[in-house]
Design a protein around this motif. Structure first.
Motif, short mmCIF file in Angstrom:
data_model
loop_
_atom_site.label_atom_id
_atom_site.label_comp_id
_atom_site.label_asym_id
_atom_site.label_seq_id
_atom_site.Cartn_x
_atom_site.Cartn_y
_atom_site.Cartn_z
N SER A 116 42.88 69.69 120.55
CA SER A 116 41.64 69.88 119.78
C SER A 116 40.52 69.00 120.32
N LEU A 117 39.32 69.45 120.11
CA LEU A 117 38.11 68.69 120.40
C LEU A 117 37.06 69.04 119.36
N ARG A 118 36.15 68.10 119.12
CA ARG A 118 35.00 68.40 118.26
C ARG A 118 33.72 68.12 119.03
N LEU A 119 32.91 69.13 119.13
CA LEU A 119 31.61 69.01 119.79
C LEU A 119 30.53 68.74 118.74
N SER A 120 29.51 68.00 119.16
CA SER A 120 28.37 67.71 118.28
C SER A 120 27.08 68.03 119.00
N CYS A 121 26.07 68.35 118.23
CA CYS A 121 24.75 68.62 118.80
C CYS A 121 23.70 68.19 117.80
N VAL A 122 22.83 67.29 118.22
CA VAL A 122 21.75 66.81 117.36
C VAL A 122 20.45 67.50 117.77
N ALA A 123 19.72 67.92 116.76
CA ALA A 123 18.44 68.58 117.02
C ALA A 123 17.34 67.89 116.23
N SER A 124 16.12 68.14 116.62
CA SER A 124 15.01 67.62 115.84
C SER A 124 14.94 68.38 114.51
N THR A 125 14.32 67.73 113.53
CA THR A 125 14.23 68.34 112.22
C THR A 125 13.50 69.68 112.28
N SER A 126 12.48 69.76 113.09
CA SER A 126 11.68 70.99 113.17
C SER A 126 12.52 72.16 113.68
N ILE A 127 13.46 71.88 114.56
CA ILE A 127 14.33 72.94 115.07
C ILE A 127 15.43 73.25 114.06
N PHE A 128 16.04 72.20 113.57
CA PHE A 128 17.26 72.36 112.78
C PHE A 128 16.99 73.00 111.42
N ARG A 129 15.93 72.58 110.80
CA ARG A 129 15.72 72.92 109.39
C ARG A 129 15.55 74.42 109.15
N LEU A 130 14.94 75.11 110.08
CA LEU A 130 14.55 76.50 109.81
C LEU A 130 15.37 77.53 110.57
N ASN A 131 16.30 77.06 111.40
CA ASN A 131 16.95 78.00 112.30
C ASN A 131 18.44 78.17 112.08
N VAL A 132 18.89 79.37 112.40
CA VAL A 132 20.32 79.58 112.61
C VAL A 132 20.68 78.81 113.87
N MET A 133 21.73 78.03 113.80
CA MET A 133 22.18 77.26 114.95
C MET A 133 23.45 77.89 115.52
N ALA A 134 23.65 77.70 116.80
CA ALA A 134 24.77 78.38 117.45
C ALA A 134 25.33 77.56 118.60
N TRP A 135 26.57 77.86 118.90
CA TRP A 135 27.22 77.34 120.10
C TRP A 135 27.43 78.50 121.07
N TYR A 136 27.16 78.20 122.32
CA TYR A 136 27.38 79.16 123.40
C TYR A 136 28.27 78.48 124.43
N ARG A 137 28.83 79.28 125.33
CA ARG A 137 29.61 78.70 126.42
C ARG A 137 29.47 79.57 127.66
N GLN A 138 29.72 78.91 128.79
CA GLN A 138 29.61 79.60 130.06
C GLN A 138 30.70 79.10 131.00
N ALA A 139 31.49 80.03 131.48
CA ALA A 139 32.52 79.71 132.47
C ALA A 139 31.94 79.93 133.86
N PRO A 140 32.49 79.28 134.87
CA PRO A 140 31.98 79.45 136.24
C PRO A 140 31.97 80.92 136.65
N GLY A 141 30.83 81.37 137.14
CA GLY A 141 30.72 82.73 137.62
C GLY A 141 30.57 83.78 136.54
N LYS A 142 30.46 83.34 135.30
CA LYS A 142 30.34 84.30 134.20
C LYS A 142 29.04 84.08 133.43
N GLN A 143 28.69 85.06 132.63
CA GLN A 143 27.48 84.94 131.82
C GLN A 143 27.74 84.04 130.61
N ARG A 144 26.68 83.44 130.14
CA ARG A 144 26.77 82.64 128.94
C ARG A 144 27.06 83.56 127.76
N GLU A 145 27.93 83.12 126.86
CA GLU A 145 28.30 83.95 125.72
C GLU A 145 28.18 83.18 124.42
#
Length: 114
Positions: free
Chosen positions: A16-45
């Motif tokens: 297991s791992l836990r990832l974290s991401c801090v954003a500014s209030t202006s970004i975080f407060r009003l938006n749907v937030m998401a995690w994406y990932r990209q493997a070598p040679g592949k598109q971000r998903e």
């Protein structure tokens, strides 16, 4: 303006791992937030997203193993990753959903060994 993900590393399959991401209030407060990932040679998903009220949605490949959450007081979004598989080896990024190009940071590398 960027969103910086952290918490990646090397883990054995099944771990297991836990990832974290801090954003500014202006970004975080009003938006749907998401995690994406990209493997070598592949598109971000898209991996998972969470609305301001906490509703979540997951890619089929991670459903039941990953959990996205957000702490509105800390402007932080998390990705708890359990039962990791070698196929989860990617660079993970956070952003809004839909993403905003100027918000991409460097991401955090997750490597899962078999």
């Amino acid at each position: 303006v960027q969103l910086q993900a952290s918490g990646g590393g090397l883990v054995q399959a099944g771990g297991s791992l836990r990832l974290s991401c801090v954003a500014s209030t202006s970004i975080f407060r009003l938006n749907v937030m998401a995690w994406y990932r990209q493997a070598p040679g592949k598109q971000r998903e898209l991996v998972a997203r969470i609305t301001t009220s906490g509703s979540t949605n997951y890619a089929d490949s991670v459903k039941g193993r990953f959990t996205i959450s957000r702490d509105n007081a800390k402007n932080t979004v998390y990705l708890q990753m359990n039962s990791l598989e070698p196929e989860d080896t990617c660079v993970y990024y956070c952003n809004t959903f839909p993403f905003i190009s100027r918000y991409w940071g460097q991401g955090t590398l997750v490597t899962v060994s078999s």
